[in-house]
Scaffold this motif. Structure first.
Motif, PDB file in Angstrom:
ATOM      1  N   PHE A  68      46.846  44.853  35.429  1.00 26.27           N
ATOM      2  CA  PHE A  68      47.216  43.614  36.415  1.00 26.27           C
ATOM      3  C   PHE A  68      46.056  43.643  37.440  1.00 26.27           C
ATOM      4  O   PHE A  68      45.758  45.029  38.108  1.00 26.27           O
ATOM      5  N   LEU A  69      45.477  42.773  37.622  1.00 22.62           N
ATOM      6  CA  LEU A  69      44.250  42.645  38.489  1.00 22.62           C
ATOM      7  C   LEU A  69      44.661  42.636  39.928  1.00 22.62           C
ATOM      8  O   LEU A  69      43.665  42.958  40.796  1.00 22.62           O
ATOM      9  N   GLY A  70      45.696  42.673  40.350  1.00 24.13           N
ATOM     10  CA  GLY A  70      46.258  42.685  41.851  1.00 24.13           C
ATOM     11  C   GLY A  70      45.702  43.996  42.519  1.00 24.13           C
ATOM     12  O   GLY A  70      45.671  43.974  43.577  1.00 24.13           O
ATOM     13  N   GLY A  71      45.391  45.297  41.700  1.00 26.34           N
ATOM     14  CA  GLY A  71      45.207  46.373  42.478  1.00 26.34           C
ATOM     15  C   GLY A  71      43.566  46.376  42.439  1.00 26.34           C
ATOM     16  O   GLY A  71      42.920  47.568  42.850  1.00 26.34           O
ATOM     17  N   SER A  72      43.001  45.393  41.932  1.00 26.76           N
ATOM     18  CA  SER A  72      41.215  45.632  41.989  1.00 26.76           C
ATOM     19  C   SER A  72      40.912  44.795  43.026  1.00 26.76           C
ATOM     20  O   SER A  72      41.265  43.988  43.678  1.00 26.76           O
ATOM     21  N   GLU A  73      39.403  44.986  43.075  1.00 24.92           N
ATOM     22  CA  GLU A  73      38.775  44.342  44.287  1.00 24.92           C
ATOM     23  C   GLU A  73      38.763  42.668  44.178  1.00 24.92           C
ATOM     24  O   GLU A  73      38.979  42.076  44.812  1.00 24.92           O
ATOM     25  N   VAL A  74      38.492  42.300  42.800  1.00 27.75           N
ATOM     26  CA  VAL A  74      38.782  40.770  42.586  1.00 27.75           C
ATOM     27  C   VAL A  74      39.998  40.230  42.795  1.00 27.75           C
ATOM     28  O   VAL A  74      40.155  39.324  43.334  1.00 27.75           O
ATOM     29  N   GLY A  75      41.125  41.000  42.658  1.00 26.05           N
ATOM     30  CA  GLY A  75      42.360  40.472  42.877  1.00 26.05           C
ATOM     31  C   GLY A  75      43.079  39.948  41.633  1.00 26.05           C
ATOM     32  O   GLY A  75      42.403  39.469  40.722  1.00 26.05           O
ATOM     33  N   ASN A  76      44.326  39.499  41.988  1.00 29.03           N
ATOM     34  CA  ASN A  76      45.062  38.844  40.880  1.00 29.03           C
ATOM     35  C   ASN A  76      44.858  37.247  41.031  1.00 29.03           C
ATOM     36  O   ASN A  76      44.869  36.756  42.483  1.00 29.03           O
ATOM     37  N   ASN A  77      44.829  36.447  40.230  1.00 31.96           N
ATOM     38  CA  ASN A  77      44.625  35.048  40.188  1.00 31.96           C
ATOM     39  C   ASN A  77      43.570  34.593  41.064  1.00 31.96           C
ATOM     40  O   ASN A  77      43.778  33.773  41.698  1.00 31.96           O
ATOM     41  N   THR A  78      42.476  35.521  41.169  1.00 35.22           N
ATOM     42  CA  THR A  78      41.442  34.954  41.895  1.00 35.22           C
ATOM     43  C   THR A  78      40.029  35.018  41.306  1.00 35.22           C
ATOM     44  O   THR A  78      39.074  34.374  42.014  1.00 35.22           O
ATOM     45  N   ALA A  79      39.742  35.415  40.350  1.00 34.66           N
ATOM     46  CA  ALA A  79      38.400  35.409  39.448  1.00 34.66           C
ATOM     47  C   ALA A  79      37.957  33.793  39.372  1.00 34.66           C
ATOM     48  O   ALA A  79      38.749  33.120  38.717  1.00 34.66           O
ATOM     49  N   SER A  80      36.736  33.839  39.619  1.00 34.73           N
ATOM     50  CA  SER A  80      35.980  32.273  39.202  1.00 34.73           C
ATOM     51  C   SER A  80      34.882  32.410  38.478  1.00 34.73           C
ATOM     52  O   SER A  80      34.241  31.358  38.042  1.00 34.73           O
ATOM     53  N   SER A  81      34.387  33.632  38.164  1.00 35.37           N
ATOM     54  CA  SER A  81      33.149  33.640  37.405  1.00 35.37           C
ATOM     55  C   SER A  81      33.084  35.240  36.739  1.00 35.37           C
ATOM     56  O   SER A  81      33.722  36.030  37.298  1.00 35.37           O
ATOM     57  N   LEU A  82      32.415  35.410  35.825  1.00 38.74           N
ATOM     58  CA  LEU A  82      32.250  36.698  35.150  1.00 38.74           C
ATOM     59  C   LEU A  82      30.786  36.715  34.516  1.00 38.74           C
ATOM     60  O   LEU A  82      30.118  36.011  34.095  1.00 38.74           O
ATOM     61  N   SER A  83      30.232  38.218  34.793  1.00 40.69           N
ATOM     62  CA  SER A  83      29.035  38.334  34.150  1.00 40.69           C
ATOM     63  C   SER A  83      29.104  39.426  33.265  1.00 40.69           C
ATOM     64  O   SER A  83      29.712  40.470  33.635  1.00 40.69           O
ATOM     65  N   ILE A  84      28.183  39.720  32.227  1.00 47.00           N
ATOM     66  CA  ILE A  84      28.307  40.524  31.400  1.00 47.00           C
ATOM     67  C   ILE A  84      26.868  41.399  31.612  1.00 47.00           C
ATOM     68  O   ILE A  84      25.980  40.570  31.416  1.00 47.00           O
ATOM     69  N   TRP A  85      27.063  42.810  31.768  1.00 47.75           N
ATOM     70  CA  TRP A  85      25.812  43.305  32.258  1.00 47.75           C
ATOM     71  C   TRP A  85      25.418  44.356  31.064  1.00 47.75           C
ATOM     72  O   TRP A  85      26.032  45.570  30.977  1.00 47.75           O
ATOM     73  N   CYS A  86      24.222  44.014  30.138  1.00 46.80           N
ATOM     74  CA  CYS A  86      23.948  45.128  29.267  1.00 46.80           C
ATOM     75  C   CYS A  86      22.639  45.741  29.695  1.00 46.80           C
ATOM     76  O   CYS A  86      21.749  44.809  29.918  1.00 46.80           O
ATOM     77  N   VAL A  87      22.559  46.833  29.851  1.00 48.02           N
ATOM     78  CA  VAL A  87      21.176  47.482  30.373  1.00 48.02           C
ATOM     79  C   VAL A  87      20.494  48.124  29.157  1.00 48.02           C
ATOM     80  O   VAL A  87      21.067  48.656  28.043  1.00 48.02           O
TER      81      VAL A  87
END
Length: 143
Positions: free
Chosen positions: A124-143
């Motif tokens: 449940f993304l509601g407890g995360s910084e990005v929030g529930n039903n609010t993500a608009s982009s994603l990035s994948i970070w491989c170091v």
């Protein structure tokens, strides 16, 4: 008589014709499935667990996505596009990308964001910084 033979032949050919469609992604899937090498987003909390919702909407990503408004949810076991956009509509996530994944609140990797290490899931993304039903982009970070 020749017309009947031609029509019968055409019908026989039509009944043996098989429509080949591209296979739906087998990486994320119905009932909360998520394969290796991708991050999986789900429209409902709890990874769309079976029977909880009228529709099983999911989408997997193997690369950065600057704007989730360009992507439609896949639906059910066949993975057909639902017509409903992923943008501002994700409630849970599983990360099996092999790298860290960041969900961003705004397009083009801006705004509030939440990082998910490889192997991490959030029902449940509601407890995360990005929030529930609010993500608009994603990035994948491989170091």
């Amino acid at each position: 008589m020749g017309t009947i033979t031609r029509v019968a032949g055409a019908l026989a050919a039509a009944t043996t014709f098989t429509l080949a469609l591209p296979a739906a992604s087998a990486l994320a899937g119905p009932d909360g499935g998520c394969g290796k090498g991708v991050v999986c987003l789900y429209a409902y909390y709890g990874y769309n667990y079976d029977g909880a919702y009228p529709r099983d909407l999911w989408r997997d990503f193997a690369a950065d996505e600057p704007y989730l408004g360009d992507d439609l949810w896949s639906e059910g076991k066949k993975g057909l596009e639902s017509g409903r956009r992923v943008d501002d509509d994700s409630s849970s996530v599983k990360n099996h990308a092999g790298c860290d994944v960041v969900l961003w609140q705004n397009p083009f990797y801006t705004g509030a964001h939440s990082m998910f290490a490889d192997g991490r899931a959030d029902p449940f993304l509601g407890g995360s910084e990005v929030g529930n039903n609010t993500a608009s982009s994603l990035s994948i970070w491989c170091v």
